[in-house]
Write an enzyme that holds these catalytic residues in place. Structure first.
Site, PDB file in Angstrom:
ATOM      1  N   SER A 193      31.107  20.558   8.587  1.00 21.07           N
ATOM      2  CA  SER A 193      30.786  21.310   7.384  1.00 21.07           C
ATOM      3  C   SER A 193      29.570  22.209   7.642  1.00 21.07           C
ATOM      4  O   SER A 193      29.546  22.914   8.645  1.00 21.07           O
ATOM      5  CB  SER A 193      30.547  20.297   6.257  1.00 21.07           C
ATOM      6  OG  SER A 193      30.527  20.912   5.020  1.00 21.07           O
ATOM      7  N   ASP A 219      41.871  22.275   4.534  1.00 17.25           N
ATOM      8  CA  ASP A 219      40.474  22.261   4.085  1.00 17.25           C
ATOM      9  C   ASP A 219      40.337  23.151   2.842  1.00 17.25           C
ATOM     10  O   ASP A 219      40.648  24.345   2.911  1.00 17.25           O
ATOM     11  CB  ASP A 219      39.586  22.784   5.223  1.00 17.25           C
ATOM     12  CG  ASP A 219      38.111  22.689   4.895  1.00 17.25           C
ATOM     13  OD1 ASP A 219      37.767  22.357   3.737  1.00 17.25           O
ATOM     14  OD2 ASP A 219      37.295  22.937   5.810  1.00 17.25           O
ATOM     15  N   HIS A 249      38.709  18.528   4.427  1.00 18.89           N
ATOM     16  CA  HIS A 249      37.410  18.962   4.935  1.00 18.89           C
ATOM     17  C   HIS A 249      36.654  17.853   5.676  1.00 18.89           C
ATOM     18  O   HIS A 249      36.127  18.072   6.750  1.00 18.89           O
ATOM     19  CB  HIS A 249      36.568  19.468   3.763  1.00 18.89           C
ATOM     20  CG  HIS A 249      35.286  20.109   4.175  1.00 18.89           C
ATOM     21  ND1 HIS A 249      35.242  21.257   4.934  1.00 18.89           N
ATOM     22  CD2 HIS A 249      33.994  19.762   3.935  1.00 18.89           C
ATOM     23  CE1 HIS A 249      33.971  21.599   5.143  1.00 18.89           C
ATOM     24  NE2 HIS A 249      33.197  20.702   4.555  1.00 18.89           N
TER      25      HIS A 249
HETATM   26  C1  LIG Z   1      26.385  28.968  -3.017  1.00 12.07           C
HETATM   27  C2  LIG Z   1      27.643  28.130  -3.097  1.00 12.07           C
HETATM   28  C3  LIG Z   1      28.358  28.064  -1.785  1.00 12.07           C
HETATM   29  C4  LIG Z   1      29.279  26.873  -1.761  1.00 12.07           C
HETATM   30  C5  LIG Z   1      29.967  26.785  -0.452  1.00 12.07           C
HETATM   31  C6  LIG Z   1      30.081  25.381  -0.036  1.00 12.07           C
HETATM   32  C7  LIG Z   1      29.470  25.180   1.294  1.00 12.07           C
HETATM   33  C8  LIG Z   1      29.127  23.743   1.494  1.00 12.07           C
HETATM   34  C9  LIG Z   1      29.147  23.345   2.932  1.00 12.07           C
HETATM   35  C10 LIG Z   1      29.011  21.884   3.039  1.00 12.07           C
HETATM   36  O1  LIG Z   1      28.145  21.393   3.699  1.00 12.07           O
HETATM   37  S1  LIG Z   1      30.191  20.946   2.235  1.00 12.07           S
HETATM   38  C11 LIG Z   1      29.490  19.361   2.273  1.00 12.07           C
HETATM   39  C12 LIG Z   1      28.591  19.297   1.124  1.00 12.07           C
HETATM   40  N1  LIG Z   1      27.841  18.096   1.133  1.00 12.07           N
HETATM   41  C13 LIG Z   1      28.370  16.914   0.814  1.00 12.07           C
HETATM   42  O2  LIG Z   1      29.530  16.742   0.602  1.00 12.07           O
HETATM   43  C14 LIG Z   1      27.419  15.815   0.663  1.00 12.07           C
HETATM   44  C15 LIG Z   1      27.063  15.760  -0.796  1.00 12.07           C
HETATM   45  N2  LIG Z   1      26.132  14.716  -1.019  1.00 12.07           N
HETATM   46  C16 LIG Z   1      26.534  13.476  -1.304  1.00 12.07           C
HETATM   47  O3  LIG Z   1      27.721  13.168  -1.431  1.00 12.07           O
HETATM   48  C17 LIG Z   1      25.443  12.501  -1.451  1.00 12.07           C
HETATM   49  O4  LIG Z   1      24.245  13.179  -1.568  1.00 12.07           O
HETATM   50  C18 LIG Z   1      25.411  11.499  -0.297  1.00 12.07           C
HETATM   51  C19 LIG Z   1      26.425  10.457  -0.652  1.00 12.07           C
HETATM   52  C20 LIG Z   1      25.765  12.092   1.039  1.00 12.07           C
HETATM   53  C21 LIG Z   1      24.044  10.921  -0.140  1.00 12.07           C
HETATM   54  O5  LIG Z   1      23.579  10.540  -1.320  1.00 12.07           O
HETATM   55  P1  LIG Z   1      22.076  10.086  -1.535  1.00 12.07           P
HETATM   56  O6  LIG Z   1      21.676   9.048  -0.573  1.00 12.07           O
HETATM   57  O7  LIG Z   1      21.253  11.323  -1.693  1.00 12.07           O
HETATM   58  O8  LIG Z   1      22.414   9.339  -2.864  1.00 12.07           O
HETATM   59  P2  LIG Z   1      21.801   9.360  -4.248  1.00 12.07           P
HETATM   60  O9  LIG Z   1      22.003   7.996  -4.712  1.00 12.07           O
HETATM   61  O10 LIG Z   1      20.438   9.944  -4.264  1.00 12.07           O
HETATM   62  O11 LIG Z   1      22.803  10.304  -5.044  1.00 12.07           O
HETATM   63  C22 LIG Z   1      22.728  11.683  -4.963  1.00 12.07           C
HETATM   64  C23 LIG Z   1      24.026  12.215  -5.574  1.00 12.07           C
HETATM   65  O12 LIG Z   1      25.094  11.861  -4.701  1.00 12.07           O
HETATM   66  C24 LIG Z   1      26.089  11.142  -5.422  1.00 12.07           C
HETATM   67  N3  LIG Z   1      26.612  10.129  -4.533  1.00 12.07           N
HETATM   68  C25 LIG Z   1      25.926   9.148  -3.960  1.00 12.07           C
HETATM   69  N4  LIG Z   1      26.727   8.402  -3.216  1.00 12.07           N
HETATM   70  C26 LIG Z   1      27.943   8.951  -3.321  1.00 12.07           C
HETATM   71  C27 LIG Z   1      29.195   8.616  -2.770  1.00 12.07           C
HETATM   72  N5  LIG Z   1      29.329   7.602  -1.963  1.00 12.07           N
HETATM   73  N6  LIG Z   1      30.240   9.364  -3.100  1.00 12.07           N
HETATM   74  C28 LIG Z   1      30.109  10.426  -3.915  1.00 12.07           C
HETATM   75  N7  LIG Z   1      28.946  10.813  -4.473  1.00 12.07           N
HETATM   76  C29 LIG Z   1      27.880  10.070  -4.159  1.00 12.07           C
HETATM   77  C30 LIG Z   1      25.358  10.516  -6.573  1.00 12.07           C
HETATM   78  O13 LIG Z   1      26.243  10.212  -7.618  1.00 12.07           O
HETATM   79  C31 LIG Z   1      24.384  11.609  -6.923  1.00 12.07           C
HETATM   80  O14 LIG Z   1      25.072  12.590  -7.680  1.00 12.07           O
HETATM   81  P3  LIG Z   1      24.355  13.401  -8.844  1.00 12.07           P
HETATM   82  O15 LIG Z   1      23.245  14.175  -8.167  1.00 12.07           O
HETATM   83  O16 LIG Z   1      25.428  14.273  -9.399  1.00 12.07           O
HETATM   84  O17 LIG Z   1      23.859  12.361  -9.776  1.00 12.07           O
END
Ligand SMILES: CCCCCCCCCC(=O)SCCNC(=O)CCNC(=O)[C@H](O)C(C)(C)COP(=O)(O)OP(=O)(O)OC[C@H]1O[C@@H](n2cnc3c(N)ncnc32)[C@H](O)[C@@H]1OP(=O)(O)O
Length: 432
Positions: A243, A337, A371
């Site tokens: 990613s 993806d 992805h």
């Molecule tokens: C300008 C726009 C351009 C858009 C283009 C897109 C380009 C993006 C390119 C990429 O890199 S795509 C990949 C994007 N990144 C990810 O998919 C990782 C997203 N982050 C997460 O899923 C969590 O931050 C992660 C599980 C990896 C680590 O979480 P933390 O250790 O920071 O957990 P924390 O408990 O502080 O929770 C932070 C947020 O992650 C969520 N989270 C934690 N564990 C999770 C889990 N296991 N599954 C899903 N969501 C999770 C959690 O609910 C919370 O959501 P909210 O901020 O909405 O409240």
């Protein structure tokens, strides 16, 4: 309900046989069999795993024992449930979370995931009497792998060293935006003979929360640290990125020296999110058009068309100058993806490299694959938080095809790194 015990009181109690018994590494298959059933007995197998945040992941499948009352998942097709057909590892890869938009992530690699397996009488996943149960541990560190937290200069990372004295070829491992410091891929890969450094670059400790500017000097510092480590061999390192981490791997290979080999999993050739900066050069971000965000029938965001085409107009400035790179590349591409157009990016990178007389990269495209191409047997995450979008997006992929891709991709990337990093003393010149 099947009156199993009254049919033959002398039959041994049903037992789940696991091989290896007890547990294995998370990237390894486990052989699951059940003995002591009645001939042709219909049963349901269920698996459940609780992640570190308390979310439950479950799968189930219906089976029929053979004429000897045995069931071997390597030989017997599932008759339905979370999957069907001959899928010896379906109870792992077909798991689904009980929370919406939840992804299976391992945070503490020093403890295993614990999977409970149950055999239920009959074909009702929630109704039948429990006949047998077993617990299976899925580990993230092979025996002898060492975990070394790194806080060196600005570098925030964890280095995993294989067993033995080394030195070992070094690899830097990068996840996507917002991932903080995820160690589970690096810890597994260290078991294959590489010194692998999981490197955080945002959303971790004192590192920036936002993505306004990414300074490649940070990654250069990480390369220097790894190469100067006494247990790291050679004069170049490998980079593994997925990613945004793949895009950064691409940028490292284009701007920094000593990047011998790079495996880019669903990465982009243009800079996305904020500015990319190295010395006096700035690569701006590609433009976006939020009008192109689609909604699935479930109301979820599909952002695959969000980004502008980096080959057109002013967006060309967002292209990472891959033509400068002498790195050997392997692109692993999920053809479904939905985060961005990974296949297009890989093919364009290949064209650009070849147009500049560089080595043709290896591209492996996986159909019906999304992805997040994870290590083997991680279940497909259909939709979850994308930090840049600020909410859940769909990632693409069909569970079975995605699972097969993960097994293959894991082998391919190891072979690639062994071919390009083992025992080589190749110096990659600076690009500037
Ligand atoms: C300008 C726009 C351009 C858009 C283009 C897109 C380009 C993006 C390119 C990429 O890199 S795509 C990949 C994007 N990144 C990810 O998919 C990782 C997203 N982050 C997460 O899923 C969590 O931050 C992660 C599980 C990896 C680590 O979480 P933390 O250790 O920071 O957990 P924390 O408990 O502080 O929770 C932070 C947020 O992650 C969520 N989270 C934690 N564990 C999770 C889990 N296991 N599954 C899903 N969501 C999770 C959690 O609910 C919370 O959501 P909210 O901020 O909405 O409240």
């Amino acid at each position: 309900m099947h009156a199993f015990t009254t049919q033959n009181p002398n039959r041994m109690a049903p037992t789940v046989i696991l091989e290896p018994a007890g547990g294995c590494l998370c990237d390894q298959p486990v052989h699951i069999a059940v003995r002591g059933l009645a001939p042709e007995q219909p049963v349901t197998l269920r698996s459940v795993l609780r992640d570190e945040k308390g979310a439950l992941f479950r799968a189930h499948a219906r089976y029929r024992a053979d004429s000897h009352g045995e069931l071997d998942l390597a030989r017997t097709p599932a008759l339905g449930g979370s999957f069907s057909g001959l899928e010896p590892m379906g109870l792992l890869w077909a798991m689904e979370p009980d929370r919406p938009f939840w992804r299976l992530i391992k945070r503490d690699v020093q403890t295993p995931f614990v999977v409970e397996l149950e055999v239920l009488d009959g074909h009702e996943p929630d109704g039948g009497q429990r006949l047998a149960r077993a617990v299976h541990e899925r580990h993230f560190m092979a025996p002898g792998v060492r975990r070394v937290p790194v806080r060196e200069g600005r570098v925030r990372a964890t280095l995993f060293l294989p067993p033995g004295t080394g030195p070992f070829p070094g690899i830097i491992d990068l996840f996507g935006i917002g991932s903080g410091l995820l160690e589970y891929r690096a810890s597994l890969l260290a078991g294959k003979g590489f010194a692998v450094m999981a490197l955080a670059y945002n959303n971790y400790e004192d590192l920036p929360k936002d993505m306004d500017i990414i300074h490649l000097e940070y990654f250069e510092e990480a390369v220097t640290y790894l190469l100067s480590h006494p247990q790291v061999t050679g004069s170049g390192v490998g980079v593994l990125g997925i990613s945004k981490g793949g895009e950064l791997g691409f940028a490292m290979a284009s701007f920094l020296k000593n990047i011998t080999a790079a495996v880019i999993i669903n990465g982009s050739i243009s800079n996305i999110g904020g500015n990319l900066q190295y010395k006096d050069e700035t690569v701006p971000s590609v433009g976006i058009n939020t009008k192109r965000v689609k909604r699935t029938k479930d109301g979820l965001k599909d952002i695959v068309d969000l980004l502008n085409n980096p080959l057109e107009g002013p967006d060309q400035k967002s292209l990472i100058p891959v033509e400068r790179s002498d790195t050997a590349f392997l692109f692993l591409v999920g053809q479904d993806d939905h985060n961005w157009k990974s296949e297009f990016y890989a093919r364009e990178a290949s064209k650009r490299l070849q147009a500049h007389g560089k080595e043709k990269p290896q591209i492996i495209c996986y159909p019906e694959t999304g992805h997040h191409i994870e290590p083997p047997y991680f279940p497909l995450c259909k939709a979850s938080l994308n930090s840049l979008v600020g909410g859940p997006v769909i990632w693409g992929g069909e569970p079975r095809a995605h699972a097969m891709a993960q097994v293959d991709a894991w082998q391919q990337l190891q072979t690639f790194f062994h071919n390009h990093l083992d025992g080589k003393k190749k110096t990659i010149p600076a690009k500037l």
